[in-house]
Scaffold this motif. Sequence first.
Motif, PDB file in Angstrom:
ATOM      1  N   GLU A 104     -10.389   8.169 -13.831  1.00 58.94           N
ATOM      2  CA  GLU A 104     -10.648   6.760 -14.141  1.00 58.94           C
ATOM      3  C   GLU A 104      -9.440   6.020 -14.731  1.00 58.94           C
ATOM      4  O   GLU A 104      -9.091   4.930 -14.309  1.00 58.94           O
ATOM      5  N   GLY A 105      -8.803   6.657 -15.707  1.00 53.77           N
ATOM      6  CA  GLY A 105      -7.698   6.002 -16.408  1.00 53.77           C
ATOM      7  C   GLY A 105      -6.504   5.693 -15.531  1.00 53.77           C
ATOM      8  O   GLY A 105      -5.683   4.841 -15.872  1.00 53.77           O
ATOM      9  N   LEU A 106      -6.389   6.414 -14.405  1.00 55.33           N
ATOM     10  CA  LEU A 106      -5.217   6.223 -13.549  1.00 55.33           C
ATOM     11  C   LEU A 106      -5.527   5.427 -12.267  1.00 55.33           C
ATOM     12  O   LEU A 106      -4.597   5.118 -11.518  1.00 55.33           O
ATOM     13  N   LEU A 107      -6.817   5.085 -12.072  1.00 53.17           N
ATOM     14  CA  LEU A 107      -7.165   4.433 -10.800  1.00 53.17           C
ATOM     15  C   LEU A 107      -6.386   3.142 -10.578  1.00 53.17           C
ATOM     16  O   LEU A 107      -5.936   2.863  -9.473  1.00 53.17           O
ATOM     17  N   GLY A 108      -6.219   2.352 -11.627  1.00 46.23           N
ATOM     18  CA  GLY A 108      -5.525   1.069 -11.481  1.00 46.23           C
ATOM     19  C   GLY A 108      -4.021   1.177 -11.664  1.00 46.23           C
ATOM     20  O   GLY A 108      -3.300   0.168 -11.555  1.00 46.23           O
ATOM     21  N   THR A 109      -3.540   2.380 -11.950  1.00 44.56           N
ATOM     22  CA  THR A 109      -2.118   2.522 -12.300  1.00 44.56           C
ATOM     23  C   THR A 109      -1.159   2.202 -11.152  1.00 44.56           C
ATOM     24  O   THR A 109      -0.178   1.482 -11.360  1.00 44.56           O
ATOM     25  N   GLU A 113       0.842  -1.206   0.000  1.00 43.11           N
ATOM     26  CA  GLU A 113       0.000   0.000   0.000  1.00 43.11           C
ATOM     27  C   GLU A 113       0.879   1.258   0.000  1.00 43.11           C
ATOM     28  O   GLU A 113       0.587   2.237  -0.702  1.00 43.11           O
ATOM     29  N   GLU A 114       1.960   1.239   0.775  1.00 41.11           N
ATOM     30  CA  GLU A 114       2.878   2.398   0.790  1.00 41.11           C
ATOM     31  C   GLU A 114       3.501   2.601  -0.594  1.00 41.11           C
ATOM     32  O   GLU A 114       3.673   3.737  -1.059  1.00 41.11           O
ATOM     33  N   ALA A 115       3.850   1.476  -1.259  1.00 44.58           N
ATOM     34  CA  ALA A 115       4.443   1.581  -2.603  1.00 44.58           C
ATOM     35  C   ALA A 115       3.419   2.185  -3.571  1.00 44.58           C
ATOM     36  O   ALA A 115       3.753   3.055  -4.387  1.00 44.58           O
ATOM     37  N   GLU A 116       2.166   1.751  -3.463  1.00 50.14           N
ATOM     38  CA  GLU A 116       1.124   2.299  -4.361  1.00 50.14           C
ATOM     39  C   GLU A 116       0.913   3.791  -4.077  1.00 50.14           C
ATOM     40  O   GLU A 116       0.703   4.582  -4.998  1.00 50.14           O
ATOM     41  N   GLU A 117       0.972   4.165  -2.804  1.00 48.90           N
ATOM     42  CA  GLU A 117       0.804   5.573  -2.447  1.00 48.90           C
ATOM     43  C   GLU A 117       1.946   6.413  -3.048  1.00 48.90           C
ATOM     44  O   GLU A 117       1.734   7.549  -3.499  1.00 48.90           O
ATOM     45  N   ARG A 155       3.043  -3.933  -9.593  1.00 49.49           N
ATOM     46  CA  ARG A 155       3.223  -5.280 -10.166  1.00 49.49           C
ATOM     47  C   ARG A 155       4.364  -5.292 -11.181  1.00 49.49           C
ATOM     48  O   ARG A 155       5.121  -6.252 -11.264  1.00 49.49           O
ATOM     49  N   SER A 156       4.495  -4.229 -11.945  1.00 43.98           N
ATOM     50  CA  SER A 156       5.616  -4.148 -12.894  1.00 43.98           C
ATOM     51  C   SER A 156       6.945  -4.149 -12.148  1.00 43.98           C
ATOM     52  O   SER A 156       7.892  -4.832 -12.538  1.00 43.98           O
TER      53      SER A 156
END
Length: 200
Positions: free
Chosen positions: A30-35, A10-14, A41-42
């Motif tokens: 919307e386009g960036l929500l899953g980024t 979660e910290e990495a996603e933040e 994951r990349s």
Amino acid sequence: MVAQGRPSREEAEEAVRTLLRWAGDDPTREGLLGTPDRVVRSYEEFFAGYASDPMELLARTFEETDGYDEMVVLRDIRFESYCEHHMVPIIGVAHVAYLPRSRVVGISKLARVVEVYAKRLQIQEKMTSQIANTIDEVLQPLGVAVVIEASHQCMTTRGVHKPGVSMVTSRMLGAFRNDPSTRREFLAMIGNPSPAGSMF
Ligand SMILES: Nc1nc2c(ncn2[C@@H]2O[C@H](COP(=O)(O)OP(=O)(O)OP(=O)(O)O)[C@@H](O)[C@H]2O)c(=O)[nH]1
Ligand SMILES: [Zn+2]
């Protein structure tokens, strides 16, 4: 070789959301929500090499070679690594050779050693040495040679912007360092370095 105090997912996603905001975009659109999830994951793929011990990859060896004592060469091992200064790709090929003392290793394991070191933050000189030193330490052969040719995106897509430039590094140990004919034979086997930029 995972660093101590590793941040949570979660910290990495933040952190990715912070970079998106810093770049001037809106991480809630919307386009960036899953980024952030995709980027993390990349990164798991790009940096998978921290979770593996390259020494262990070479642990299984074979001794029934009927006295084979010529060099073993694995050429054109394509890799994707990441520059530790800019965190952008280094793309290239590695050529790896060793002169067996009595045992040989499964040939895929040499490519796996390249892969483990590539999937970490690198500079090309260090990666070249790490591959050669690991093979030398575990197999204790009569010699090891590693040549890497690569293109650095930190030089092609940013900064000095010089597409077509490739960097060539080598590390020669044992007979490859001390015996000019062994070294020549190896260099002849891998051929001339590819013309700049033609491969990557
Ligand atoms: N020796 C070596 N240098 C590398 C490698 N990958 C990237 N570099 C260089 O590392 C240097 C970092 O230099 P800095 O001046 O700190 O960074 P910078 O301001 O981004 O430099 P520029 O890339 O010139 O814009 C640059 O010259 C890169 O070209 C590598 O594998 N080996
Ligand atoms: Zn760089």
